[in-house]
Design an enzyme around this catalytic site. Structure first.
Site: not given
Ligand SMILES: Cc1cc2nc3c(=O)[nH]c(=O)nc-3n(C[C@H](O)[C@H](O)[C@H](O)COP(=O)(O)O)c2cc1C
Length: 215
Positions: A192-194
């Site tokens: 999730d691009r975290l």
């Protein structure tokens, strides 16, 4: 080609500062080892790094060079001292590099001050290279304008005949630089691009302050 549709999913392997330890040079060496061991193929150069330099007016340039050593002095690379990068580093010794290992979803950024290595380091590395590479480095006035490729090939041939199988002298304008780092960032891509980002910034007393940044 729809570039907006290109979308890679990152494996969710997390990054904690404790995993990297207190010495960022050792952490970089460990990531380099992993990147080399898990390299997707001989075509991939895990030690390729983007090197950004700038003159004193703030004109910035970037290119790839190969990382050739990690020691307490810093990060080692070799080039032509009279090239564009060499001229910029003479003007402004600050530089930054970025390494990218896409198969592990990792990036390392490093900033610091460059300094030419001892000649002995340049001599040893230069003469460890294949003779063809030594000849090419010797005849190439890197980054200067060439009238034609054949001019360069002719100079290489002439030098090969002159040395006649003997040692190729190390050119005065060719050698190594140490990048003495004052900042590192270790980046690990996550789902999730975290992503995880761990920064090491040097304090005036020489100790590393370690912090986490928002992705
Ligand atoms: C994968 C890769 C590795 C490279 N490694 C080096 C290197 O170690 N040293 C070098 O001088 N140029 C290297 N080059 C060439 C540089 O990217 C660049 O073309 C050259 O150094 C001239 O740069 P400058 O005009 O900005 O000085 C490499 C290029 C690639 C694509």
């Amino acid at each position: 080609m729809d570039f907006q549709a290109i979308r890679k999913e990152y494996e969710d392997r997390g990054l904690e500062p404790e995993q990297l330890g207190s010495d960022p040079l050792a952490a970089l060496a460990a990531w380099m080892d992993e990147a080399t061991e898990q390299s997707p193929g001989r075509w991939f150069e895990p030690n390729a790094m983007s090197l950004a330099t700038a003159d004193r007016s703030g004109n910035v340039t970037v290119r790839l060079v190969l990382l050739k050593g990690i020691q307490s002095e810093g990060i080692l690379f070799f080039t032509n001292y009279d090239s564009l990068k060499g001229k910029q580093l003479a003007d402004n010794p600050r530089a930054a590099v970025a390494l990218h290992w896409p198969y592990q979803g990792r990036q390392v950024r490093i900033e610091g001050v460059t300094e030419k290595t001892d000649r002995s380091i340049s001599e040893a590395y230069f003469h460890s290279r294949p003779v063809g590479s030594q000849l090419s480095a010797s005849v190439s006035h890197q980054s200067s304008r060439l009238a034609s490729r054949s001019e360069l090939e002719q100079e290489k041939q002439t030098l090969a005949e002159r040395v006649d199988g003997g040692p190729v002298p190390l050119p005065d304008n060719w050698g190594g630089y140490w990048l003495r780092p004052d900042r590192f960032e270790f980046w690990q891509g996550r789902s999730d691009r975290l992503h995880d980002r761990v920064v090491y910034a040097i304090d005036p007393d020489g100790t590393w302050e370690i912090m986490r940044l928002a992705p």
